[in-house]
Write a protein that holds these residues in place. Sequence first.
Motif, mmCIF file in Angstrom:
data_model
loop_
_atom_site.group_PDB
_atom_site.id
_atom_site.type_symbol
_atom_site.label_atom_id
_atom_site.label_comp_id
_atom_site.label_asym_id
_atom_site.label_seq_id
_atom_site.Cartn_x
_atom_site.Cartn_y
_atom_site.Cartn_z
ATOM 1 N N TYR A 36 0.866 -1.089 0.188
ATOM 2 C CA TYR A 36 0.006 0.027 -0.063
ATOM 3 C C TYR A 36 0.802 1.268 0.178
ATOM 4 O O TYR A 36 1.616 1.440 0.887
ATOM 5 C CB TYR A 36 -0.937 -0.069 1.437
ATOM 6 N N VAL B 157 1.098 4.778 -10.988
ATOM 7 C CA VAL B 157 1.683 3.561 -10.522
ATOM 8 C C VAL B 157 3.049 3.813 -9.610
ATOM 9 O O VAL B 157 3.992 2.986 -10.109
ATOM 10 C CB VAL B 157 1.635 2.825 -11.558
ATOM 11 N N ALA B 158 3.424 4.809 -9.066
ATOM 12 C CA ALA B 158 4.540 5.013 -8.230
ATOM 13 C C ALA B 158 4.640 3.839 -7.220
ATOM 14 O O ALA B 158 6.013 3.479 -7.154
ATOM 15 C CB ALA B 158 4.644 6.257 -7.284
ATOM 16 N N GLN C 11 4.131 0.755 -7.820
ATOM 17 C CA GLN C 11 4.510 -0.483 -8.905
ATOM 18 C C GLN C 11 6.126 -0.368 -9.198
ATOM 19 O O GLN C 11 6.813 -0.992 -9.310
ATOM 20 C CB GLN C 11 3.776 -0.359 -10.099
ATOM 21 N N ARG C 12 6.637 1.131 -9.230
ATOM 22 C CA ARG C 12 7.951 1.269 -9.809
ATOM 23 C C ARG C 12 8.771 0.975 -8.480
ATOM 24 O O ARG C 12 9.719 0.320 -8.554
ATOM 25 C CB ARG C 12 7.928 2.689 -10.220
ATOM 26 N N GLY D 45 7.623 -1.107 -6.081
ATOM 27 C CA GLY D 45 7.543 -2.649 -5.971
ATOM 28 C C GLY D 45 8.634 -3.269 -6.760
ATOM 29 O O GLY D 45 9.265 -4.265 -6.435
ATOM 30 N N LEU E 71 9.312 -6.925 -5.408
ATOM 31 C CA LEU E 71 7.980 -7.456 -4.943
ATOM 32 C C LEU E 71 7.000 -7.906 -6.103
ATOM 33 O O LEU E 71 5.989 -7.515 -6.347
ATOM 34 C CB LEU E 71 7.203 -6.368 -3.983
ATOM 35 N N ASP E 72 7.671 -8.677 -6.953
ATOM 36 C CA ASP E 72 6.758 -9.079 -8.357
ATOM 37 C C ASP E 72 5.565 -9.930 -7.917
ATOM 38 O O ASP E 72 5.705 -10.516 -7.034
ATOM 39 C CB ASP E 72 7.672 -9.818 -9.286
ATOM 40 N N GLY E 73 4.474 -9.552 -8.588
ATOM 41 C CA GLY E 73 3.374 -10.255 -8.546
ATOM 42 C C GLY E 73 2.204 -9.857 -7.542
ATOM 43 O O GLY E 73 1.074 -10.293 -7.683
ATOM 44 N N LYS E 74 2.776 -9.190 -6.567
ATOM 45 C CA LYS E 74 1.993 -9.002 -5.320
ATOM 46 C C LYS E 74 1.110 -7.573 -5.660
ATOM 47 O O LYS E 74 1.540 -6.986 -6.508
ATOM 48 C CB LYS E 74 2.719 -8.860 -4.094
ATOM 49 N N PRO E 75 -0.229 -7.757 -5.080
ATOM 50 C CA PRO E 75 -0.953 -6.369 -5.356
ATOM 51 C C PRO E 75 -0.388 -5.139 -4.769
ATOM 52 O O PRO E 75 0.315 -5.163 -3.795
ATOM 53 C CB PRO E 75 -2.268 -6.902 -4.433
ATOM 54 N N VAL E 76 -0.455 -4.169 -5.756
ATOM 55 C CA VAL E 76 -0.133 -2.902 -5.196
ATOM 56 C C VAL E 76 -1.023 -1.814 -5.457
ATOM 57 O O VAL E 76 -1.788 -1.683 -6.692
ATOM 58 C CB VAL E 76 1.504 -2.528 -6.060
ATOM 59 N N SER E 77 -1.412 -1.009 -4.244
ATOM 60 C CA SER E 77 -2.234 -0.107 -4.637
ATOM 61 C C SER E 77 -1.761 1.354 -4.224
ATOM 62 O O SER E 77 -0.924 1.584 -3.225
ATOM 63 C CB SER E 77 -3.576 -0.226 -3.953
ATOM 64 N N ASN E 78 -2.455 2.554 -4.708
ATOM 65 C CA ASN E 78 -1.494 3.765 -4.496
ATOM 66 C C ASN E 78 -2.828 4.761 -3.953
ATOM 67 O O ASN E 78 -3.816 4.569 -4.471
ATOM 68 C CB ASN E 78 -1.111 4.289 -5.699
ATOM 69 N N GLU F 29 -5.161 5.271 -7.050
ATOM 70 C CA GLU F 29 -4.647 5.372 -7.900
ATOM 71 C C GLU F 29 -3.842 4.149 -8.493
ATOM 72 O O GLU F 29 -2.982 3.781 -8.078
ATOM 73 C CB GLU F 29 -3.921 6.617 -8.375
ATOM 74 N N LEU G 232 -6.077 -8.448 -7.457
ATOM 75 C CA LEU G 232 -5.214 -7.443 -7.719
ATOM 76 C C LEU G 232 -3.778 -8.118 -7.829
ATOM 77 O O LEU G 232 -3.333 -8.579 -6.896
ATOM 78 C CB LEU G 232 -5.229 -6.135 -6.895
ATOM 79 N N SER H 21 0.412 -7.489 -9.650
ATOM 80 C CA SER H 21 1.099 -6.668 -10.054
ATOM 81 C C SER H 21 2.154 -7.407 -11.010
ATOM 82 O O SER H 21 2.385 -8.599 -10.680
ATOM 83 C CB SER H 21 1.933 -5.738 -9.277
ATOM 84 N N PHE I 58 5.744 -7.579 -13.671
ATOM 85 C CA PHE I 58 6.997 -6.785 -14.325
ATOM 86 C C PHE I 58 7.856 -7.627 -15.271
ATOM 87 O O PHE I 58 8.617 -8.382 -14.649
ATOM 88 C CB PHE I 58 8.048 -6.473 -13.229
ATOM 89 N N ARG J 217 -2.209 -14.883 -13.551
ATOM 90 C CA ARG J 217 -2.080 -14.828 -12.274
ATOM 91 C C ARG J 217 -3.382 -14.016 -11.697
ATOM 92 O O ARG J 217 -3.928 -14.346 -10.577
ATOM 93 C CB ARG J 217 -0.796 -14.207 -11.604
ATOM 94 N N ASP K 130 8.566 -0.686 -15.753
ATOM 95 C CA ASP K 130 7.825 0.180 -14.613
ATOM 96 C C ASP K 130 6.800 -0.880 -13.823
ATOM 97 O O ASP K 130 6.737 -0.320 -12.618
ATOM 98 C CB ASP K 130 7.408 1.350 -15.113
#
Lengths: 384, 384
Positions: free
Chosen positions: A51, A60-61, A63-64, A66, A71-78, B80, B236, B238, B240, B256, B373
């Motif tokens: 989070y 998507v800051a 995700q950058r 992450g 932290l690939d594949g995990k949910p990311v929210s901004n 976002e 959700l 992510s 890369f 996934r 990204d």
Amino acid sequence: MSPAPAFVAGAGMIRFGKHPVDVTLERMGVGAARAALADAGADLADVDGLYMGHVFGGPVAGQRIGAQLGLDGKPVSNHENYCASGATAIREAWVALAAGLHDVVLVIGVEKMTDRIVGGVRPDPGDLDAAVGYVMAAGHGMSARRYMADHGATREQIAAVAVKNHAHSVHNPFAHYQKPISLEEVLGARPIAEPLGLLDCSPISDGAAAVLLCNRAGLRRLGLSGPVPRILAVGLVSGFVQTGLGDLNAEDVSRRAGEEAWTLSGVGPGEIDLVEMHDCFTIAEIVRLEGLGLVPRGQGGEWTAAGHTALGGQLPVNPSGGLLSRGHPVGATGTAQVCELTWQLRGTAGGRQVDGARTALAYCKGGSVNGTDGGSVSTVVMTR
Amino acid sequence: MSPAPAFVAGAGMIRFGKHPVDVTLERMGVGAARAALADAGADLADVDGLYMGHVFGGPVAGQRIGAQLGLDGKPVSNHENYCASGATAIREAWVALAAGLHDVVLVIGVEKMTDRIVGGVRPDPGDLDAAVGYVMAAGHGMSARRYMADHGATREQIAAVAVKNHAHSVHNPFAHYQKPISLEEVLGARPIAEPLGLLDCSPISDGAAAVLLCNRAGLRRLGLSGPVPRILAVGLVSGFVQTGLGDLNAEDVSRRAGEEAWTLSGVGPGEIDLVEMHDCFTIAEIVRLEGLGLVPRGQGGEWTAAGHTALGGQLPVNPSGGLLSRGHPVGATGTAQVCELTWQLRGTAGGRQVDGARTALAYCKGGSVNGTDGGSVSTVVMTR
């Protein structure tokens, strides 16, 4: 119904301040996240999701960050709520843990400001308040004048907030400023919005702060035992007070944010041992403490001058140095406050430790709550 | 543990398209929110909080909309995740309802794009992929070439996605475009990133879409009885993927995201009756359906040309017209998809109704998932 508490398994920051251009948003976020993981004795594989709190980081800051963290594949929210962005990200994480969607999550607050903001944060072109001169500093200047007129407070009492918070952050290795300042320096600083001068204003800072939060299942995953500081509740209230109507310092939104904090957490204002308060300007610390009901109306100036809100006083406020001296990378402030409360509740805050700290409150205000656009106030109640 | 379902008590949109400058972000958001409230027979006093999805609205956009809507005092948070922003806001709302923090919440997705974006969405100056020419359209052009080479698919099969989705939205009063287009028009359109032309690309649109979500206590508050469409889960994920490594169309992130949807919802891919799919480009609809496991690998082109994904086919995709024809105001797309699924599951979708629709999926992809990204994929599983 109040969602179940979230445990703060780890807390980590990078030092706030003016960092070089190559200390990017991503590097700062990764640095804080790794510090929080290390603090918890956890690693990336333990983390279910990320989070992010930020304002100026661009799409998507999270995700950058992450991606650079691995932290690939995990949910990311901004999550964005202006200066309450970090606290809002913590709120969403708390709820996800309570609902059982995740068991262990990272919350990162971050902002890279010094390479894009010169002077103060520029208001939005469509901001009608700003168009007529009612920018952030002007509003707080008016608030200070009104407060002095209504309550017989002195300029010196208001300036004492800056002296106190700078004195506290001498002991905070993560603070932007780590040197004491004198009352004379505050009073003699360059005027910004009279009666407020430069040292009544929080600085433009870069920085990142992260916490690793978990629920009970997460505690087991992380192998943590013994007392772990808990977030009992995160309140969030919005407010839209028409400029010029009513009392600028009534702080109705703070009163309601306090009520939400007490209702959701089951903790009363009398139980709060220390506060991390959104002191974007000196006067703001005073009127917000009063709005919350933690200091009697009109007495915040006297309280500050008498040392009641200093380390060793009856209600220490901003042992970290607060926004005025720890600094204010906007999206990182809410998570930095929770880092500080975590260390205080563990009893590991060193020279700025509040003795016997058991229950604590953090408060952020984002957006122009006293303007026509509205904004948000967040409250985080923690216990050890 | 999967959080409890959220009920969609109301759904409302304004028409997507190019709106005049005075149709502001705030006006659009308020319009969609009022439509959702009216659809539910609810009023503002029923609402516990507001979850906003947007990308370009600027800080505290949700508070500005909340102020104009008259939602004073309630919690507002902004979410976002680029083109998955609306879906991410729905996810946070779903979790808050499941945790019991709120019982009735508004989710608004909104974007005002046409007065600030000319041509395509401009990449971030720091986007290394874009700096070497790997902009969004180029990536999808490469994807199409690879797909044609690997699976013997034809240009006409890919173009058929646009023909189908424009045909669907003839029946959608909220769609940006409401006229059928021919295969010849798609094939003859101005080249953008070969083999893709202008009509293979989703347009720049303005728009807003809102849903009123609630939990079981909220259903009682709203006085709703009878079947109400439910959001079983929001996934959700992510991703890369390093450009140039592996198969551009492997769509690992979609696989996934699908797995998360099936696991969280307890619904299997074979039970899905219709899909609202993030067809930002024609080829994207095909490879994402395959990534999710809804269409066999390499057969998406044939399926489209044979009408299997059209209204009346075995798996109708984008009955609304999708991003290609309903339009793509990025922050609003995720909430618009859930509006469409709600109407489909109620059986009130008029000329674009999928007969016997019982279980449905919405999919959004935000950010540069195939770039360096990273980005996010969201999946929403609904049932009636």
